[in-house]
Design a protein around this motif. Structure first.
Motif, PDB file in Angstrom:
ATOM      1  N   THR A  98       0.847  -1.190   0.000  1.00  0.00           N
ATOM      2  CA  THR A  98       0.000   0.000   0.000  1.00  0.00           C
ATOM      3  C   THR A  98       0.878   1.235   0.000  1.00  0.00           C
ATOM      4  OG1 THR A  98      -1.712   1.195   1.200  1.00  0.00           O
ATOM      5  CG2 THR A  98      -0.140  -0.007   2.530  1.00  0.00           C
ATOM      6  N   GLY A  99       0.408   2.292  -0.594  1.00  0.00           N
ATOM      7  CA  GLY A  99       1.153   3.539  -0.611  1.00  0.00           C
ATOM      8  C   GLY A  99       0.967   4.294   0.678  1.00  0.00           C
ATOM      9  N   CYS A 100       1.773   5.313   0.886  1.00  0.00           N
ATOM     10  CA  CYS A 100       1.644   6.106   2.094  1.00  0.00           C
ATOM     11  C   CYS A 100       0.631   7.217   1.862  1.00  0.00           C
ATOM     12  CB  CYS A 100       2.993   6.702   2.503  1.00  0.00           C
ATOM     13  SG  CYS A 100       3.691   7.804   1.275  1.00  0.00           S
ATOM     14  N   SER A 101       0.026   7.667   2.934  1.00  0.00           N
ATOM     15  CA  SER A 101      -0.936   8.752   2.834  1.00  0.00           C
ATOM     16  C   SER A 101      -0.193  10.075   2.827  1.00  0.00           C
ATOM     17  CB  SER A 101      -1.899   8.695   4.018  1.00  0.00           C
ATOM     18  OG  SER A 101      -1.186   8.804   5.216  1.00  0.00           O
ATOM     19  N   VAL A 155       4.801   5.925   6.617  1.00  0.00           N
ATOM     20  CA  VAL A 155       3.933   4.815   6.259  1.00  0.00           C
ATOM     21  C   VAL A 155       4.391   4.302   4.897  1.00  0.00           C
ATOM     22  CG1 VAL A 155       1.578   4.062   5.854  1.00  0.00           C
ATOM     23  CG2 VAL A 155       2.038   5.877   7.513  1.00  0.00           C
ATOM     24  N   HIS A 156       5.035   3.128   4.864  1.00  0.00           N
ATOM     25  CA  HIS A 156       5.620   2.625   3.627  1.00  0.00           C
ATOM     26  C   HIS A 156       4.791   1.484   3.056  1.00  0.00           C
ATOM     27  CE1 HIS A 156       9.069   5.191   4.219  1.00  0.00           C
ATOM     28  NE2 HIS A 156       9.255   4.683   5.434  1.00  0.00           N
ATOM     29  N   SER A 157       5.321   0.284   3.087  1.00  0.00           N
ATOM     30  CA  SER A 157       4.617  -0.851   2.497  1.00  0.00           C
ATOM     31  C   SER A 157       4.360  -1.908   3.539  1.00  0.00           C
ATOM     32  CB  SER A 157       5.428  -1.449   1.355  1.00  0.00           C
ATOM     33  OG  SER A 157       6.655  -1.957   1.853  1.00  0.00           O
ATOM     34  N   LEU A 158       3.401  -2.743   3.254  1.00  0.00           N
ATOM     35  CA  LEU A 158       3.029  -3.818   4.161  1.00  0.00           C
ATOM     36  C   LEU A 158       3.236  -5.121   3.397  1.00  0.00           C
ATOM     37  CD1 LEU A 158      -0.227  -2.107   5.338  1.00  0.00           C
ATOM     38  CD2 LEU A 158       1.843  -2.352   6.690  1.00  0.00           C
ATOM     39  N   PRO A 159       4.388  -5.796   3.566  1.00  0.00           N
ATOM     40  CA  PRO A 159       4.729  -6.916   2.709  1.00  0.00           C
ATOM     41  C   PRO A 159       3.810  -8.118   2.819  1.00  0.00           C
ATOM     42  CG  PRO A 159       6.288  -6.731   4.535  1.00  0.00           C
ATOM     43  CD  PRO A 159       5.432  -5.501   4.554  1.00  0.00           C
ATOM     44  N   THR A 160       3.417  -8.464   3.988  1.00  0.00           N
ATOM     45  CA  THR A 160       2.553  -9.639   4.153  1.00  0.00           C
ATOM     46  C   THR A 160       1.644  -9.455   5.340  1.00  0.00           C
ATOM     47  OG1 THR A 160       4.132 -10.776   5.594  1.00  0.00           O
ATOM     48  CG2 THR A 160       4.265 -11.250   3.226  1.00  0.00           C
ATOM     49  N   SER A 161       0.553 -10.207   5.366  1.00  0.00           N
ATOM     50  CA  SER A 161      -0.234 -10.320   6.580  1.00  0.00           C
ATOM     51  C   SER A 161       0.119 -11.654   7.200  1.00  0.00           C
ATOM     52  CB  SER A 161      -1.733 -10.290   6.263  1.00  0.00           C
ATOM     53  OG  SER A 161      -2.123 -11.436   5.565  1.00  0.00           O
ATOM     54  N   GLY A 162       0.275 -11.693   8.520  1.00  0.00           N
ATOM     55  CA  GLY A 162       0.645 -12.932   9.171  1.00  0.00           C
ATOM     56  C   GLY A 162      -0.528 -13.896   9.261  1.00  0.00           C
ATOM     57  N   GLU A 163      -0.195 -15.150   9.539  1.00  0.00           N
ATOM     58  CA  GLU A 163      -1.223 -16.150   9.764  1.00  0.00           C
ATOM     59  C   GLU A 163      -1.874 -15.877  11.110  1.00  0.00           C
ATOM     60  OE1 GLU A 163      -3.496 -18.400   8.488  1.00  0.00           O
ATOM     61  OE2 GLU A 163      -1.774 -19.427   7.614  1.00  0.00           O
ATOM     62  N   ILE A 164      -3.198 -15.870  11.137  1.00  0.00           N
ATOM     63  CA  ILE A 164      -3.896 -15.575  12.380  1.00  0.00           C
ATOM     64  C   ILE A 164      -4.412 -16.854  13.011  1.00  0.00           C
ATOM     65  CG2 ILE A 164      -6.217 -15.268  11.403  1.00  0.00           C
ATOM     66  CD1 ILE A 164      -6.495 -12.841  13.301  1.00  0.00           C
ATOM     67  N   ARG A 165      -4.373 -16.876  14.321  1.00  0.00           N
ATOM     68  CA  ARG A 165      -4.943 -17.988  15.072  1.00  0.00           C
ATOM     69  C   ARG A 165      -5.871 -17.394  16.128  1.00  0.00           C
ATOM     70  NH1 ARG A 165      -2.606 -22.594  13.468  1.00  0.00           N
ATOM     71  NH2 ARG A 165      -0.543 -22.445  12.504  1.00  0.00           N
ATOM     72  N   VAL A 166      -7.157 -17.625  15.952  1.00  0.00           N
ATOM     73  CA  VAL A 166      -8.173 -17.032  16.817  1.00  0.00           C
ATOM     74  C   VAL A 166      -8.646 -18.059  17.829  1.00  0.00           C
ATOM     75  CG1 VAL A 166     -10.453 -15.953  16.906  1.00  0.00           C
ATOM     76  CG2 VAL A 166      -8.936 -15.505  14.957  1.00  0.00           C
ATOM     77  N   GLY A 206      -0.484   5.203  13.979  1.00  0.00           N
ATOM     78  CA  GLY A 206      -0.577   3.749  14.090  1.00  0.00           C
ATOM     79  C   GLY A 206      -1.890   3.193  13.589  1.00  0.00           C
ATOM     80  N   LEU A 207      -2.987   3.814  13.977  1.00  0.00           N
ATOM     81  CA  LEU A 207      -4.304   3.304  13.585  1.00  0.00           C
ATOM     82  C   LEU A 207      -4.613   3.592  12.124  1.00  0.00           C
ATOM     83  CD1 LEU A 207      -6.318   4.085  16.831  1.00  0.00           C
ATOM     84  CD2 LEU A 207      -5.896   1.830  15.827  1.00  0.00           C
ATOM     85  N   GLU A 208      -4.046   4.666  11.581  1.00  0.00           N
ATOM     86  CA  GLU A 208      -4.229   4.919  10.153  1.00  0.00           C
ATOM     87  C   GLU A 208      -3.597   3.798   9.338  1.00  0.00           C
ATOM     88  OE1 GLU A 208      -3.504   8.343   6.762  1.00  0.00           O
ATOM     89  OE2 GLU A 208      -2.189   8.296   8.521  1.00  0.00           O
ATOM     90  N   THR A 266     -13.489   3.826   6.492  1.00  0.00           N
ATOM     91  CA  THR A 266     -13.293   5.188   5.977  1.00  0.00           C
ATOM     92  C   THR A 266     -12.200   5.809   6.840  1.00  0.00           C
ATOM     93  OG1 THR A 266     -15.638   5.291   5.381  1.00  0.00           O
ATOM     94  CG2 THR A 266     -14.416   7.372   5.417  1.00  0.00           C
ATOM     95  N   THR A 267     -10.979   5.669   6.402  1.00  0.00           N
ATOM     96  CA  THR A 267      -9.812   5.940   7.251  1.00  0.00           C
ATOM     97  C   THR A 267      -9.761   7.367   7.758  1.00  0.00           C
ATOM     98  OG1 THR A 267      -8.585   4.259   6.023  1.00  0.00           O
ATOM     99  CG2 THR A 267      -7.305   5.774   7.371  1.00  0.00           C
ATOM    100  N   GLU A 268     -10.006   8.326   6.887  1.00  0.00           N
ATOM    101  CA  GLU A 268      -9.903   9.732   7.288  1.00  0.00           C
ATOM    102  C   GLU A 268     -10.888  10.066   8.400  1.00  0.00           C
ATOM    103  OE1 GLU A 268     -10.140  14.231   5.310  1.00  0.00           O
ATOM    104  OE2 GLU A 268     -10.213  12.443   4.036  1.00  0.00           O
ATOM    105  N   THR A 269     -12.119   9.599   8.272  1.00  0.00           N
ATOM    106  CA  THR A 269     -13.125   9.850   9.306  1.00  0.00           C
ATOM    107  C   THR A 269     -12.751   9.155  10.604  1.00  0.00           C
ATOM    108  OG1 THR A 269     -14.860  10.043   7.629  1.00  0.00           O
ATOM    109  CG2 THR A 269     -15.567   9.609   9.893  1.00  0.00           C
ATOM    110  N   PHE A 270     -12.289   7.931  10.478  1.00  0.00           N
ATOM    111  CA  PHE A 270     -11.923   7.134  11.646  1.00  0.00           C
ATOM    112  C   PHE A 270     -10.806   7.797  12.455  1.00  0.00           C
ATOM    113  CE2 PHE A 270      -9.046   3.499  12.965  1.00  0.00           C
ATOM    114  CZ  PHE A 270      -9.672   3.264  14.181  1.00  0.00           C
ATOM    115  N   VAL A 271      -9.682   8.078  11.826  1.00  0.00           N
ATOM    116  CA  VAL A 271      -8.537   8.619  12.572  1.00  0.00           C
ATOM    117  C   VAL A 271      -8.808  10.052  13.040  1.00  0.00           C
ATOM    118  CG1 VAL A 271      -6.890   7.105  11.412  1.00  0.00           C
ATOM    119  CG2 VAL A 271      -7.305   9.391  10.497  1.00  0.00           C
TER     120      VAL A 271
END
Length: 314
Positions: free
Chosen positions: A104-107, A113-124, A278-280, A302-307
């Motif tokens: 993802t690009g930075c805002s 805020v750079h890139s997010l290479p992977t999402s980890g495996e989640i265990r719920v 962080g939350l953005e 809706t990131t802008e409204t949220f943060v």
């Protein structure tokens, strides 16, 4: 071909209080149920499946952001969810965080805020005291237990205590527990879940060491609380208690709901700008994941409204 359809489950599960809103269509609050997808098989026959990318409760969107905030990149992420409900949140997490390469690009204005290479495996690990809840979630909401989702039928209070005593740790602990007492000022969670001793056990479960870098902020685990309180003084007391136990606290009040999502971490204290950074990035991560996994075609948050609406107690 995919057709979104509202399925009325009130005759099958009368206790359900979920209502559906799909893109391009609005349904009145009296419409209770989940969204089904009608898919065509290779032979052209229609097949109905539950839409695992649909979150019937808006507050689950921001609880998902809390998980993204704590999830280590490319590593296993352990999440404890106290309160199963219809299973929608757990099933969504199960499918959303599943080793997906993303970027993802930075805002604007946030060069960190750079890139997010992977999402980890989640265990719920989901916990609920009522076995009927699990039966309904399995039969009607497509909850399937596997190596990424396990459900325990037990008292959530006991689970937290025993996990802390065993030295267990989680990247995220989520409280989404309703109060069965209508006279209480707290609708979510019951007061027992906000007692200091229990919250200190949660503090132990999410750890003290920073593990995830989001922008300029290094996160440890996170505690995410769905708070529903109709008395200002009681709400103020809850926030004060959380602030005295955790290193930093931030909250988001849903615009059209009574729910308030409270994020707590052992790091900090942080100011509003640090929380926003962080939350953005966490919200951006969620938006990327839901599209990569084809759970939704549009942004979930809706990131802008949220943060812009985050509140950090002074």
């Amino acid at each position: 071909m995919v057709i979104a359809k509202v399925v009325d489950l009130t005759t099958q599960a009368p206790w359900m209080s979920l209502f559906s809103v799909t893109y391009g269509a609005e349904f009145p609050p009296s419409t209770l149920g989940a969204v089904e997808r009608v898919l065509k098989s290779r032979k052209g026959k229609p097949r109905k499946v539950v839409d695992v990318g649909f979150l019937a409760c808006e507050h689950h969107t921001y609880m998902t952001v809390g998980v993204a905030m704590a999830a280590p990149e490319g590593a296993e992420c352990s999440v404890a969810v106290i309160g199963l409900g219809g299973g929608g949140l757990c099933v969504f997490l199960q499918h959303c965080f599943h080793k997906v390469p993303l970027s993802t690009g930075c805002s604007a204005g946030h060069a960190l805020v750079h890139s997010l290479p992977t999402s980890g495996e989640i265990r719920v690990t989901a916990v609920d005291i009522d076995p009927t809840i699990l039966e309904v979630a399995t039969e009607y909401f497509n909850l399937v237990q596997d190596e990424r989702l396990e459900v325990y039928i037990r008292d959530g209070l006991h689970f937290i205590k025993q996990a802390a005593e065993k030295g267990s740790t989680f990247e995220a602990v989520l409280f989404d527990v309703d109060n069965k007492s209508p006279s209480s000022a707290l609708s979510c969670p019951p007061a027992q879940f906000l007692e200091e001793d229990l919250l200190r056990q949660v503090k132990t479960l999410i750890g003290d060491q920073g593990t995830v870098r989001l922008g300029a902020v290094v996160w440890s685990g996170v505690f995410v609380l769905n708070l529903v309180c109709r008395m200002d003084q009681v709400r103020s007391n809850v926030i004060s208690t959380l602030s005295s136990i955790f290193g930093s606290v931030c909250s988001y009040k849903l615009e059209q709901e009574v729910n308030e999502i409270v994020f707590c971490t052992n790091q900090g204290p942080w100011d509003q700008q640090q929380w926003r950074l962080g939350l953005e990035e966490a919200a951006t991560k969620v938006n990327s994941l839901v599209k990569k996994k084809k759970l939704q075609s549009l942004d979930l948050v809706t990131t802008e409204t949220f943060v812009g609406s985050l509140n950090v107690p002074v």
